[in-house]
Design an enzyme around this catalytic site. Structure first.
Site, PDB file in Angstrom:
ATOM      1  CE  LYS A  22      -2.269   2.546   3.752  1.00  0.00           C
ATOM      2  NZ  LYS A  22      -1.060   3.050   4.385  1.00  0.00           N
ATOM      3  CG  ASN A  23       2.410   2.753   3.493  1.00  0.00           C
ATOM      4  OD1 ASN A  23       1.251   3.089   3.266  1.00  0.00           O
ATOM      5  ND2 ASN A  23       2.881   2.555   4.712  1.00  0.00           N
ATOM      6  CB  CYS A 117      -5.554  11.028  11.096  1.00  0.00           C
ATOM      7  SG  CYS A 117      -3.971  10.258  11.261  1.00  0.00           S
ATOM      8  NE  ARG A 122       0.009  10.690   9.444  1.00  0.00           N
ATOM      9  CZ  ARG A 122      -0.318   9.593   8.769  1.00  0.00           C
ATOM     10  NH1 ARG A 122      -1.423   8.956   9.009  1.00  0.00           N
ATOM     11  NH2 ARG A 122       0.488   9.142   7.825  1.00  0.00           N
ATOM     12  CG  ASP A 306       3.006   1.916   9.225  1.00  0.00           C
ATOM     13  OD1 ASP A 306       2.680   2.825  10.020  1.00  0.00           O
ATOM     14  OD2 ASP A 306       3.174   2.111   8.003  1.00  0.00           O
ATOM     15  NE  ARG A 398      -6.493   4.504   5.099  1.00  0.00           N
ATOM     16  CZ  ARG A 398      -5.436   4.871   5.835  1.00  0.00           C
ATOM     17  NH1 ARG A 398      -5.492   4.935   7.127  1.00  0.00           N
ATOM     18  NH2 ARG A 398      -4.300   5.204   5.255  1.00  0.00           N
TER      19      ARG A 398
HETATM   20  C1  LIG Z   1       1.060   6.341   2.776  1.00  0.00           C
HETATM   21  C2  LIG Z   1       2.279   6.112   3.604  1.00  0.00           C
HETATM   22  O1  LIG Z   1       3.350   5.822   3.078  1.00  0.00           O
HETATM   23  N1  LIG Z   1       2.141   6.187   4.914  1.00  0.00           N
HETATM   24  C3  LIG Z   1       3.260   5.924   5.786  1.00  0.00           C
HETATM   25  C4  LIG Z   1       4.107   7.167   5.872  1.00  0.00           C
HETATM   26  O2  LIG Z   1       3.261   8.205   6.361  1.00  0.00           O
HETATM   27  P1  LIG Z   1       3.767   9.725   6.280  1.00  0.00           P
HETATM   28  O3  LIG Z   1       4.486   9.927   4.995  1.00  0.00           O
HETATM   29  O4  LIG Z   1       2.604  10.596   6.577  1.00  0.00           O
HETATM   30  O5  LIG Z   1       4.770   9.739   7.495  1.00  0.00           O
HETATM   31  P2  LIG Z   1       5.983  10.734   7.769  1.00  0.00           P
HETATM   32  O6  LIG Z   1       7.248   9.957   7.706  1.00  0.00           O
HETATM   33  O7  LIG Z   1       5.850  11.920   6.894  1.00  0.00           O
HETATM   34  O8  LIG Z   1       5.674  11.171   9.260  1.00  0.00           O
HETATM   35  C5  LIG Z   1       6.472  10.796  10.345  1.00  0.00           C
HETATM   36  C6  LIG Z   1       6.412  11.853  11.405  1.00  0.00           C
HETATM   37  O9  LIG Z   1       6.876  13.096  10.898  1.00  0.00           O
HETATM   38  C7  LIG Z   1       5.946  14.128  11.143  1.00  0.00           C
HETATM   39  N2  LIG Z   1       5.961  15.066  10.005  1.00  0.00           N
HETATM   40  C8  LIG Z   1       5.863  14.587   8.729  1.00  0.00           C
HETATM   41  C9  LIG Z   1       5.873  15.454   7.658  1.00  0.00           C
HETATM   42  C10 LIG Z   1       5.989  16.837   7.895  1.00  0.00           C
HETATM   43  O10 LIG Z   1       6.008  17.659   6.992  1.00  0.00           O
HETATM   44  N3  LIG Z   1       6.090  17.278   9.177  1.00  0.00           N
HETATM   45  C11 LIG Z   1       6.082  16.418  10.240  1.00  0.00           C
HETATM   46  O11 LIG Z   1       6.182  16.843  11.397  1.00  0.00           O
HETATM   47  C12 LIG Z   1       4.605  13.385  11.228  1.00  0.00           C
HETATM   48  O12 LIG Z   1       3.635  14.132  11.936  1.00  0.00           O
HETATM   49  C13 LIG Z   1       5.003  12.122  11.955  1.00  0.00           C
HETATM   50  O13 LIG Z   1       5.063  12.335  13.332  1.00  0.00           O
HETATM   51  O14 LIG Z   1       5.198   6.932   6.772  1.00  0.00           O
HETATM   52  C14 LIG Z   1       4.788   6.640   8.118  1.00  0.00           C
HETATM   53  C15 LIG Z   1       6.053   6.498   8.954  1.00  0.00           C
HETATM   54  O15 LIG Z   1       6.760   5.380   8.602  1.00  0.00           O
HETATM   55  C16 LIG Z   1       3.919   5.391   8.135  1.00  0.00           C
HETATM   56  O16 LIG Z   1       3.417   5.183   9.429  1.00  0.00           O
HETATM   57  C17 LIG Z   1       2.763   5.504   7.163  1.00  0.00           C
HETATM   58  O17 LIG Z   1       2.121   4.253   7.029  1.00  0.00           O
HETATM   59  C1  LIG Z   2      -0.494   4.968   9.075  1.00  0.00           C
HETATM   60  C2  LIG Z   2      -0.606   4.246   7.959  1.00  0.00           C
HETATM   61  O1  LIG Z   2      -0.983   4.720   6.754  1.00  0.00           O
HETATM   62  P1  LIG Z   2      -1.381   6.204   6.289  1.00  0.00           P
HETATM   63  O2  LIG Z   2      -0.153   7.021   6.277  1.00  0.00           O
HETATM   64  O3  LIG Z   2      -1.877   5.956   4.900  1.00  0.00           O
HETATM   65  O4  LIG Z   2      -2.430   6.697   7.248  1.00  0.00           O
HETATM   66  C3  LIG Z   2      -0.288   2.794   7.926  1.00  0.00           C
HETATM   67  O5  LIG Z   2      -0.151   2.255   6.806  1.00  0.00           O
HETATM   68  O6  LIG Z   2      -0.186   2.158   9.004  1.00  0.00           O
END
Ligand SMILES: CC(=O)N[C@H]1[C@@H](OP(=O)(O)OP(=O)(O)OC[C@H]2O[C@@H](n3ccc(=O)[nH]c3=O)[C@H](O)[C@@H]2O)O[C@H](CO)[C@@H](O)[C@@H]1O
Ligand SMILES: C=C(OP(=O)(O)O)C(=O)O
Length: 435
Positions: A22-23, A117, A122, A306, A398
């Site tokens: 998925k990711n 969420c 996030r 995750d 999802r």
């Molecule tokens: C669709 C997808 O691939 N989802 C994955 C992706 O989510 P996602 O890409 O949203 O996760 P991030 O690595 O960006 O987020 C990690 C942390 O960084 C913080 N943050 C992120 C971006 C930003 O601009 N500012 C900030 O503060 C977030 O709030 C969080 O606490 O990576 C996460 C961390 O491995 C996984 O749990 C999710 O399953």
């Molecule tokens: C947090 C997850 O996904 P998403 O970033 O799509 O919410 C997940 O895959 O566990």
């Protein structure tokens, strides 16, 4: 209301095959928008609600998206629209991943603010910081982010404050069509980043260093459709590995790649689980007694957040005290209350959870608070006394294709039902229940 009903006590045995990740597929579908010439063909695409949601976003943006079983064909050669409304972003935060491609292709993107969420606030400040460094003017207001660049995006040197997966992907996509070279430092190293880079390079981009802490992207003038197969889902694989271990079972998880799962394998081995490579997968054999351990979630190659809730289920069955510390998301312990409803001896201390095992888990009606919590509650149900009913399955859908069906195939006593009022079961097994 849809629910999964599971009765604990069965050892799992057999073979299960994991789907495409998925990711990986979500950013990759967003990246198909970059091809102004030709169709992109994606193989091994999982039939998940998130995949359908991002496909709807692409259709809204004027791309053509066709499904042929596990193959998705995208034609983004027409002129694109540039807005991703709230109805999509609300369903799935990953909708913000179209921003990088839209900015690169059209110079504009208007995307609804994702908001918080269940697992944390996030923010996307690191994505926006990257775009701004490339010359984009960003305005936030009325629930939208309006981003626009005059002329072409400019290559830049960008340091991420945290190795955000989404920011790395969004900036990488934007940089493929920028003028000059972008150097992205302290970026995420997840296998899904490498998969995205492989697709981008197949489309004609020049991305080097994906999978390391520094990625270098030399901008090109045009990208073309390409063919690509999505990598296996390491989190789905890990979830079935825990299912095998928690039931003291013996399961071959096909598609589980040791190189993507090394931190999980190391921690499960510490608990006494036997894991060996076999063919195209991993064989997992659960011990009679599981040992307690401590886990801290970290960006890759650290322990994946995750897999945190699923490992919490496994630690409930371990003999002694374990601790899990969540460092990636500030609020990813919503499932703890649900585990407590199942009689788990577990408490939250700041960013850590202390688990006193083994808990004598009892079946209960529990609610999935997020995607991985949904899977974790089903896993706990596999060893609970009596019947566990897990609701709010929209979260599960999802990220897991036919989760209960795959567990059923491994010998679990499990069923998914759509009922109004479930009776207390007097029956012997879930499948005997008339619900
Ligand atoms: C669709 C997808 O691939 N989802 C994955 C992706 O989510 P996602 O890409 O949203 O996760 P991030 O690595 O960006 O987020 C990690 C942390 O960084 C913080 N943050 C992120 C971006 C930003 O601009 N500012 C900030 O503060 C977030 O709030 C969080 O606490 O990576 C996460 C961390 O491995 C996984 O749990 C999710 O399953
Ligand atoms: C947090 C997850 O996904 P998403 O970033 O799509 O919410 C997940 O895959 O566990």
């Amino acid at each position: 209301m849809e629910k999964i009903i599971v009765r604990g006590g069965k050892r799992l045995n057999g073979t299960v095959k994991v789907e495409g990740a998925k990711n990986a597929v979500l950013p990759i579908i967003a990246a198909t928008l970059l091809a102004s010439d030709g169709k992109t063909i994606l193989n091994d695409v999982p039939a998940l609600s998130d995949v359908f949601t991002i496909s709807e976003v692409l259709r809204h943006l004027n791309a053509e998206v066709d499904f042929e079983g596990n193959r998705v064909i995208v034609d983004a050669s027409r002129e694109l629209k540039t807005d991703a409304p709230f109805e999509y972003v609300r369903k799935m935060r990953a909708s913000v991943l179209v921003m990088g491609s839209l900015l690169a292709r059209t110079g504009k993107a208007r995307v609804a603010l994702p908001g918080g969420c269940a697992i944390g606030s996030r923010p996307i400040d690191q994505h926006l910081k990257g775009f701004e460094a490339m010359g984009v003017k960003v305005k936030v207001g009325n629930g939208f982010i309006d981003a626009e660049v005059e002329g072409k995006l400019q290559g830049a040197k960008i340091y991420l404050d945290f190795p955000s997966v989404g920011a790395t992907e969004n900036i990488m996509m934007a940089a493929t069509l920028a003028e000059g070279t972008t150097i992205l430092e302290n970026c995420a190293k997840e296998p899904e980043i490498v998969d995205l880079a492989n697709l981008l390079n197949a489309m004609g981009a020049k991305v080097r260093g994906a999978g390391t802490g520094t990625i270098r992207i030399e901008g090109v003038s045009k990208l073309y459709g390409a063919t690509h197969a999505i990598i296996p889902d390491r989190i789905e694989a890990g979830t079935f590995m825990v299912a095998a271990a928690i039931t003291g079972g013996n399961v071959l998880v096909r598609g589980a790649l040791m190189e993507h799962l090394s931190s999980l394998v190391a921690k499960m081995e510490e608990m006494g689980v036997q894991i060996t490579e076999e063919g195209d997968g991993l064989r997992v054999i659960g011990p009679d007694k599981l040992k307690p351990i401590d886990i801290k979630t970290m960006p890759h190659p650290g322990f994946p957040t995750d897999m945190q809730s699923q490992m919490m289920s496994l630690l409930l069955a371990a003999e002694g005290t374990s601790m899990i510390t969540e460092t990636v998301f500030e609020n990813r312990f919503m499932h703890v209350e649900e585990f407590r409803r199942m009689n788990a001896d577990i408490k939250i201390e700041g960013r850590s959870v202390i688990i006193n095992g083994p808990s004598k888990l009892q079946g209960a009606e529990v609610s999935a608070t997020d995607l991985r919590a949904a899977a974790a509650l089903v896993l706990a149900g596999l060893i609970a006394d009596g019947f566990t009913r897990v609701t709010e399955l929209k979260h599960l859908d999802r990220g897991y294709v036919d989760f209960h069906g795959k567990l059923l195939g491994l010998g679990a006593d499990i069923e998914r039902v759509n009922d109004q009022a479930t009776q207390e079961p007097a029956q012997q097994s879930v499948s005997d229940m008339n619900v």
